[in-house]
Write a protein that holds these residues in place. Sequence first.
Motif, short mmCIF file in Angstrom:
data_model
loop_
_atom_site.label_atom_id
_atom_site.label_comp_id
_atom_site.label_asym_id
_atom_site.label_seq_id
_atom_site.Cartn_x
_atom_site.Cartn_y
_atom_site.Cartn_z
N SER A 21 -9.14 5.82 -5.17
CA SER A 21 -9.20 4.93 -6.33
C SER A 21 -10.60 4.33 -6.39
N LEU A 22 -11.32 4.66 -7.44
CA LEU A 22 -12.69 4.17 -7.61
C LEU A 22 -12.65 2.92 -8.48
N VAL A 23 -13.14 1.82 -7.93
CA VAL A 23 -13.16 0.54 -8.62
C VAL A 23 -14.57 0.30 -9.15
N TYR A 24 -14.71 0.27 -10.47
CA TYR A 24 -16.00 0.10 -11.13
C TYR A 24 -16.19 -1.38 -11.48
N ARG A 25 -17.27 -1.94 -10.96
CA ARG A 25 -17.61 -3.32 -11.27
C ARG A 25 -18.40 -3.37 -12.57
N ASP A 26 -18.41 -4.54 -13.22
CA ASP A 26 -19.11 -4.65 -14.50
C ASP A 26 -20.62 -4.50 -14.36
N GLY B 181 -21.96 -2.04 -12.76
CA GLY B 181 -22.19 -0.61 -12.57
C GLY B 181 -21.92 -0.09 -11.18
N SER B 182 -21.75 -0.96 -10.21
CA SER B 182 -21.47 -0.51 -8.84
C SER B 182 -20.03 -0.02 -8.72
N VAL B 183 -19.79 0.81 -7.71
CA VAL B 183 -18.48 1.43 -7.52
C VAL B 183 -18.05 1.30 -6.06
N LEU B 184 -16.80 0.92 -5.84
CA LEU B 184 -16.22 0.88 -4.51
C LEU B 184 -15.05 1.85 -4.45
N ALA B 185 -14.88 2.51 -3.32
CA ALA B 185 -13.80 3.50 -3.17
C ALA B 185 -12.73 2.97 -2.23
N GLU C 259 -14.22 -3.58 -13.99
CA GLU C 259 -14.27 -3.04 -15.36
C GLU C 259 -13.21 -1.98 -15.58
N LYS C 260 -13.01 -1.11 -14.59
CA LYS C 260 -12.00 -0.06 -14.71
C LYS C 260 -11.68 0.51 -13.32
N ILE C 261 -10.54 1.20 -13.25
CA ILE C 261 -10.12 1.88 -12.02
C ILE C 261 -9.87 3.34 -12.35
N VAL C 262 -10.47 4.23 -11.60
CA VAL C 262 -10.34 5.66 -11.84
C VAL C 262 -9.79 6.33 -10.59
N ARG C 263 -8.73 7.10 -10.74
CA ARG C 263 -8.16 7.83 -9.60
C ARG C 263 -8.77 9.22 -9.57
N LYS C 264 -9.42 9.57 -8.44
CA LYS C 264 -10.11 10.85 -8.34
C LYS C 264 -10.09 11.33 -6.90
N MET D 275 -4.72 2.34 5.76
CA MET D 275 -5.35 2.59 4.47
C MET D 275 -6.33 1.48 4.14
N LYS D 276 -7.33 1.82 3.34
CA LYS D 276 -8.25 0.82 2.79
C LYS D 276 -7.75 0.47 1.39
N ILE D 277 -7.35 -0.78 1.20
CA ILE D 277 -6.66 -1.17 -0.02
C ILE D 277 -7.41 -2.32 -0.70
N ALA D 278 -7.57 -2.20 -2.01
CA ALA D 278 -8.12 -3.29 -2.83
C ALA D 278 -6.97 -3.99 -3.54
N VAL D 279 -6.94 -5.31 -3.44
CA VAL D 279 -5.98 -6.11 -4.21
C VAL D 279 -6.79 -6.87 -5.25
N VAL D 280 -6.52 -6.62 -6.52
CA VAL D 280 -7.28 -7.24 -7.61
C VAL D 280 -6.48 -8.43 -8.15
N GLY D 281 -7.04 -9.62 -7.99
CA GLY D 281 -6.35 -10.83 -8.42
C GLY D 281 -5.98 -11.68 -7.22
N ALA D 282 -6.62 -12.86 -7.07
CA ALA D 282 -6.45 -13.68 -5.88
C ALA D 282 -5.63 -14.93 -6.16
N GLY D 283 -4.43 -14.72 -6.74
CA GLY D 283 -3.48 -15.80 -6.88
C GLY D 283 -2.38 -15.65 -5.84
N TRP D 284 -1.20 -16.19 -6.14
CA TRP D 284 -0.12 -16.13 -5.15
C TRP D 284 0.26 -14.70 -4.79
N ASN D 285 0.47 -13.84 -5.80
CA ASN D 285 0.86 -12.46 -5.49
C ASN D 285 -0.23 -11.73 -4.71
N GLY D 286 -1.48 -11.89 -5.12
CA GLY D 286 -2.56 -11.18 -4.44
C GLY D 286 -2.78 -11.65 -3.02
#
Length: 430
Positions: free
Chosen positions: A176-181, A183-187, A167-172, A1-12
Amino acid sequence: MKIAVVGAGWNGAHCALELVTAGHQVVLLDKHPDIFQGVSGDFGIRLHKGPHYPRSRNTRESCLEVFDRFRETYPELVVTHDSAIYAQGTRDALGNRSKVSNDAFAHVCHESPECREVDLSSSAFAGLESAFDLDEPSVVLGDRLRSYFRERLAVAGVQIHSGFCVEKIVRKANQSLVYRDDGSVLAFDLVINTTGFQSLLPAHFERDFPFDVEVVYQPCLALCYQDRQPSEKLFSFIVMDGWFPCLMPAITSQGSFPANYILTHGSYTIMGSFPTVAQADSLLEGLTDEFVAAKVKAFAEAEMCRFWPEFSRRFHYTGWKGSVMAKLKTRSEFRSAVTFENEGVIYVFPGKISNVFNAADEVLALIANRSSIEKNGFRYAAQGVLDIAHCEMTQKPEFGEQNTCNLQTYTQLGGRKQASQPQTVEATCH
């Protein structure tokens, strides 16, 4: 799977490494200019064995369960102490006795088999009922920690995008579409939220969550000191259980004799408890050096000297740092990591450092669709932390009962009362 982890601390960072090992393609996203810029890089300084939470069996057990695993996986980041003292104070800052009995405190400390009792009659301590020395080490911080993980993540093939505000995450359509502030979008096939439960949260979380939980956000301070007599014999000194002081080394360099320590206090360094991140951030941003020195430092130092008079002679104050932390409001001060999935996003509510292993194990179990439980649209691992500890998590402090999640220290110390801010579903970008 292609997975995004948001937050680059210990858990991320740890979760990203575990996901790559399991065969997934991982992109690590963080709003800061570098990894480990938040709580993980400044405050995550101790590898807990459990005695800090004498009233929360589930927290102690989850820490002990993965303690050896953490040391074996990250030996370069673990620094052994010459002594790690847990002591039971006779009276706390408010004049109250410890929240646990002498026998209960001794039993909790002896859950670590190497525990030995300190002879108080020949020690420099005062005002204590008992004290125990444990093998509880520190975990490194700052640039030393960041350098280690930059290299390890690069070797693993994890892509890191710093300065990336989600900015937001939309499941479609199963994506999972990750919207950057900008305006760009990553899937992605899946998103894992490890933002310290401070950004991009489930809508109506407390209303729809399967259990009656309450989250508070707290601006927490660490008072910074230099040891005038630094040596290779590192130590920590923690008084329990109530409004007591805690002194720990802050190891940020490769030097043999770390001189930096931080002091916290149950009654003075947690500035407040708020329903939203925005309110907690607002208070933290409004703090001044003058207020901290006059109100927080003065009281915290006096309390530390009450139990260890040598402190004022040996340690020199250098300033303070602060961060906002999310906590579940529980009577027992439960602090383990909690992992669950909602609408295509897996969330990790932060616990202690070693709990990154509990969280990553449960993330992998949810991805693999191993045994899980689903309620109200939330899914969590069977026999995971939420499944085992939900009864403890739902027990709230009684009216008027002392609890860290009820603290409004800033106001009580004479600070200007914070203006009320409306609660919003979605916090700032991460």
